[in-house]
Design a protein around this motif. Structure first.
Motif, mmCIF file in Angstrom:
data_model
loop_
_atom_site.group_PDB
_atom_site.id
_atom_site.type_symbol
_atom_site.label_atom_id
_atom_site.label_comp_id
_atom_site.label_asym_id
_atom_site.label_seq_id
_atom_site.Cartn_x
_atom_site.Cartn_y
_atom_site.Cartn_z
ATOM 1 N N LEU A 109 0.837 -1.207 0.000
ATOM 2 C CA LEU A 109 0.000 0.000 0.000
ATOM 3 C C LEU A 109 0.870 1.254 0.000
ATOM 4 C CD1 LEU A 109 -2.740 -1.184 2.545
ATOM 5 C CD2 LEU A 109 -3.073 -0.796 0.093
ATOM 6 N N GLU A 110 1.873 1.274 0.875
ATOM 7 C CA GLU A 110 2.757 2.451 0.985
ATOM 8 C C GLU A 110 3.533 2.676 -0.303
ATOM 9 O OE1 GLU A 110 3.317 4.476 3.642
ATOM 10 O OE2 GLU A 110 2.693 3.374 5.449
ATOM 11 N N THR A 111 4.096 1.598 -0.840
ATOM 12 C CA THR A 111 4.927 1.721 -2.040
ATOM 13 C C THR A 111 4.093 2.239 -3.215
ATOM 14 O OG1 THR A 111 6.330 -0.061 -1.270
ATOM 15 C CG2 THR A 111 6.464 0.456 -3.612
ATOM 16 N N CYS A 112 2.906 1.675 -3.390
ATOM 17 C CA CYS A 112 2.035 2.107 -4.490
ATOM 18 C C CYS A 112 1.606 3.553 -4.291
ATOM 19 C CB CYS A 112 0.824 1.200 -4.604
ATOM 20 S SG CYS A 112 1.225 -0.446 -5.211
ATOM 21 N N LEU A 113 1.177 3.896 -3.084
ATOM 22 C CA LEU A 113 0.712 5.268 -2.834
ATOM 23 C C LEU A 113 1.850 6.263 -3.046
ATOM 24 C CD1 LEU A 113 -1.650 4.690 0.240
ATOM 25 C CD2 LEU A 113 -2.322 5.255 -2.122
ATOM 26 N N ASN A 114 3.060 5.897 -2.619
ATOM 27 C CA ASN A 114 4.223 6.776 -2.847
ATOM 28 C C ASN A 114 4.462 7.043 -4.321
ATOM 29 O OD1 ASN A 114 4.745 7.064 -0.165
ATOM 30 N ND2 ASN A 114 6.306 5.443 -0.076
ATOM 31 N N ARG A 115 4.067 6.089 -5.155
ATOM 32 C CA ARG A 115 4.260 6.275 -6.602
ATOM 33 C C ARG A 115 3.006 6.801 -7.287
ATOM 34 N NH1 ARG A 115 7.608 1.048 -8.600
ATOM 35 N NH2 ARG A 115 9.028 0.955 -6.821
ATOM 36 N N GLY A 116 2.045 7.243 -6.517
ATOM 37 C CA GLY A 116 0.840 7.830 -7.104
ATOM 38 C C GLY A 116 -0.137 6.809 -7.638
ATOM 39 N N ILE A 117 0.027 5.549 -7.254
ATOM 40 C CA ILE A 117 -0.919 4.514 -7.688
ATOM 41 C C ILE A 117 -1.995 4.373 -6.617
ATOM 42 C CG2 ILE A 117 -1.192 2.088 -8.347
ATOM 43 C CD1 ILE A 117 1.915 2.114 -8.837
ATOM 44 N N PRO A 118 -3.240 4.718 -6.944
ATOM 45 C CA PRO A 118 -4.284 4.673 -5.915
ATOM 46 C C PRO A 118 -4.695 3.241 -5.590
ATOM 47 C CG PRO A 118 -5.240 5.307 -8.025
ATOM 48 C CD PRO A 118 -3.764 5.125 -8.258
ATOM 49 N N VAL A 119 -4.328 2.779 -4.428
ATOM 50 C CA VAL A 119 -4.722 1.449 -3.943
ATOM 51 C C VAL A 119 -5.299 1.623 -2.539
ATOM 52 C CG1 VAL A 119 -3.084 0.053 -5.267
ATOM 53 C CG2 VAL A 119 -2.368 1.094 -3.112
ATOM 54 N N ARG A 120 -6.069 0.664 -2.087
ATOM 55 C CA ARG A 120 -6.650 0.711 -0.745
ATOM 56 C C ARG A 120 -6.716 -0.707 -0.197
ATOM 57 N NH1 ARG A 120 -6.014 5.216 -1.684
ATOM 58 N NH2 ARG A 120 -7.394 7.021 -1.511
ATOM 59 N N PRO A 121 -6.779 -0.816 1.133
ATOM 60 C CA PRO A 121 -7.092 -2.142 1.690
ATOM 61 C C PRO A 121 -8.602 -2.352 1.616
ATOM 62 C CG PRO A 121 -6.820 -0.560 3.465
ATOM 63 C CD PRO A 121 -6.584 0.200 2.170
ATOM 64 N N LEU A 122 -9.072 -3.516 2.028
ATOM 65 C CA LEU A 122 -10.511 -3.700 2.241
ATOM 66 C C LEU A 122 -10.884 -2.983 3.537
ATOM 67 C CD1 LEU A 122 -11.252 -7.452 1.437
ATOM 68 C CD2 LEU A 122 -12.152 -5.450 0.239
ATOM 69 N N TRP A 123 -12.175 -2.911 3.828
ATOM 70 C CA TRP A 123 -12.636 -2.258 5.050
ATOM 71 C C TRP A 123 -12.241 -3.088 6.266
ATOM 72 C CZ3 TRP A 123 -16.052 -4.434 1.458
ATOM 73 C CH2 TRP A 123 -16.402 -3.595 0.395
ATOM 74 N N LYS A 124 -11.860 -2.376 7.305
ATOM 75 C CA LYS A 124 -11.605 -3.045 8.581
ATOM 76 C C LYS A 124 -12.913 -3.708 9.012
ATOM 77 C CE LYS A 124 -8.732 -0.833 11.368
ATOM 78 N NZ LYS A 124 -8.187 0.082 12.412
ATOM 79 N N PRO A 125 -12.921 -4.999 9.336
ATOM 80 C CA PRO A 125 -14.188 -5.640 9.718
ATOM 81 C C PRO A 125 -14.918 -4.816 10.791
ATOM 82 C CG PRO A 125 -12.505 -7.304 9.413
ATOM 83 C CD PRO A 125 -11.804 -5.952 9.277
ATOM 84 N N LEU A 126 -16.212 -4.594 10.560
ATOM 85 C CA LEU A 126 -16.952 -3.593 11.333
ATOM 86 C C LEU A 126 -17.122 -3.949 12.801
ATOM 87 C CD1 LEU A 126 -19.769 -2.509 8.839
ATOM 88 C CD2 LEU A 126 -17.419 -1.676 9.049
ATOM 89 N N ASN A 127 -17.055 -5.247 13.118
ATOM 90 C CA ASN A 127 -17.207 -5.627 14.528
ATOM 91 C C ASN A 127 -16.051 -5.090 15.376
ATOM 92 O OD1 ASN A 127 -15.713 -7.492 12.938
ATOM 93 N ND2 ASN A 127 -15.750 -8.971 14.615
#
Ligand SMILES: *Cc1c(COP(=O)(O)O)cnc(C)c1O
Length: 414
Positions: free
Chosen positions: A362-380
């Protein structure tokens, strides 16, 4: 690409990064992150790009101009009806009610189906927070259950076992033995556009006498067999937020096959006003949840492009598969048999032994301007829902721990 291709070199990388962690040096990136970022870069995502950007390639400006020139930009106007009937045709739904956004539409669906303060509503642990917010807005408590590793939606078998254990019948009502609250409804979600197990979940809803709201916010253009998502439960809800498959700026819609429910949804969404030439008479607590005409104007133009947009997403899925899967570090989430996904959001699942690389990627991609995200933190696990009833959610947690959501704008493919 140097150093890629053998499992051995991954193992070396992992050893190196755990050594870095131990001596307090944070490894800036790993071979895994470099490899994935390198391949993603070849898709030509722009520096300021968002994860899922809208594509305005048709009559948007023409219809917006027409709408403004007409003076009807708010809660009354012909584009709303046009949007509803064209959406109805695409989905194959007899009734559609357009709404201000997906969250409001979910809230409205729950209220219209009889969810009351003090009730519980079964929702997946792995979903966008709005699914649970809608339950809380209705004064009810979300009751979280885990998802299936196959569909990423609610696991019907586990759900049945859970309800048999935690539930007790009291007349026609299912009551949670532990909290003593009625379990009134179930609201599964088609994760990232991948349909959940329609048959299994429908059977559970039926057998336990639960109202069934389908959070189809992400799944416009997805089918379970021949049935469009949204028409599996009593009421289905779509979202047309800016990051969804098509957008109305902000917007949502409710679909149903039941005329009586449809009339109630429309009535409650428009302040519960009793029709009259001049009198202001309202026969229930209503909402101001109707989609404005100006948003519908944008929506009509977007709907015209929907089949093409879904086709592009399916091509993007194939392109990602061939670009990423031969790295040997993970797989793309793909549709399950007898379903058709709209591939709203493309998800790359790192191999289990590489879960610790997720944040690096995530960090490496974002540093290079590639928009990536994790999935949502489980809501519980979220602060507002820590006290909510929940099954253990190992599959939700596992998927969250190693999934990378990839740039998913339809503009990435021709
Ligand atoms: C987007 C989304 C919603 C809410 O839609 P809004 O239109 O943004 O309110 C609800 N549930 C899920 C799963 C979503 O992805």
């Amino acid at each position: 690409m140097p150093g890629l291709g053998t499992t051995l070199s991954w193992r070396a990388t992992i050893l190196r990064s755990s050594w870095c962690d131990r001596v307090g040096v944070r490894a800036l990136s790993s071979d895994v992150a470099e490899a994935l970022a390198g391949r993603l870069q070849s898709f030509g995502v722009g520096q300021e790009a968002g994860l899922h950007e809208p594509v305005f390639g048709g009559n948007e400006k023409a219809y917006l101009s027409e709408c403004i020139d007409s003076g009807y930009v708010s809660s009354v106007g012909p584009f709303v009806g046009r949007f509803e009937s064209e959406l109805a045709r695409f989905v194959g739904a007899p009734y559609v009610v357009a709404a201000v956004n997906g969250t409001a539409a979910l809230h409205l669906a729950l209220v219209a189906l009889g969810v009351r303060p003090g009730d519980e509503v079964i929702v997946p642990a792995l979903t966008f927070v709005a699914t649970a917010s809608a339950v809380a807005l209705a004064g009810a408590t979300p009751h979280f259950v885990d998802v299936s590793a196959k569909t990423w939606g609610m696991d019907a078998e586990a759900l049945r076992l859970h309800l048999n254990t935690v539930g007790r019948r009291d007349g026609g009502t299912l009551v949670n033995r532990e909290t003593k609250r009625p379990i009134r409804a179930i609201m599964p979600m088609h994760t990232l556009g991948f349909p959940f197990d329609a048959e299994g979940i429908s059977a559970v809803a039926q057998d336990f006498g639960l109202s069934f709201v389908e959070d189809a916010a992400e799944s416009l253009g997805s089918f379970s067999g021949d049935v469009h998502t949204g028409l599996i439960g009593d009421v289905g809800v779509f979202s047309f937020n800016g990051n969804k498959t098509i957008t109305t700026g902000g917007g949502g819609a409710l679909v149903t096959t039941n005329e009586e429910i449809a009339l109630r949804l429309k009535h409650l969404s428009t302040t519960a006003k009793v029709p009259h030439r001049f009198e202001f008479d309202h026969d229930a607590v209503g909402y101001n949840y109707r989609m404005p005409n100006i948003n519908a104007a944008l929506g009509v133009a977007q709907l015209e492009q929907l089949p093409g947009l879904v086709e592009r997403q399916r091509r993007l899925h194939e392109a990602y598969r061939s670009a990423l899967e031969d790295l040997g570090i993970g797989v793309l989430k793909s549709e399950t048999p007898l379903t058709k996904s709209n591939y709203w959001l493309h998800a790359f699942v790192l191999s289990r032994n590489l879960a610790s690389e997720r944040d690096n990627v995530l960090e490496t991609c974002l540093n290079r301007g590639i928009p990536v995200r994790p999935l949502w933190k489980p809501l519980n696990n979220l602060v507002p829902y820590r006290l909510s009833p929940s099954t253990p959610a190992p599959t939700s947690t596992d998927l969250y721990s190693r999934t990378i959501c990839l740039p998913s704008s339809a503009s990435l493919v021709a």
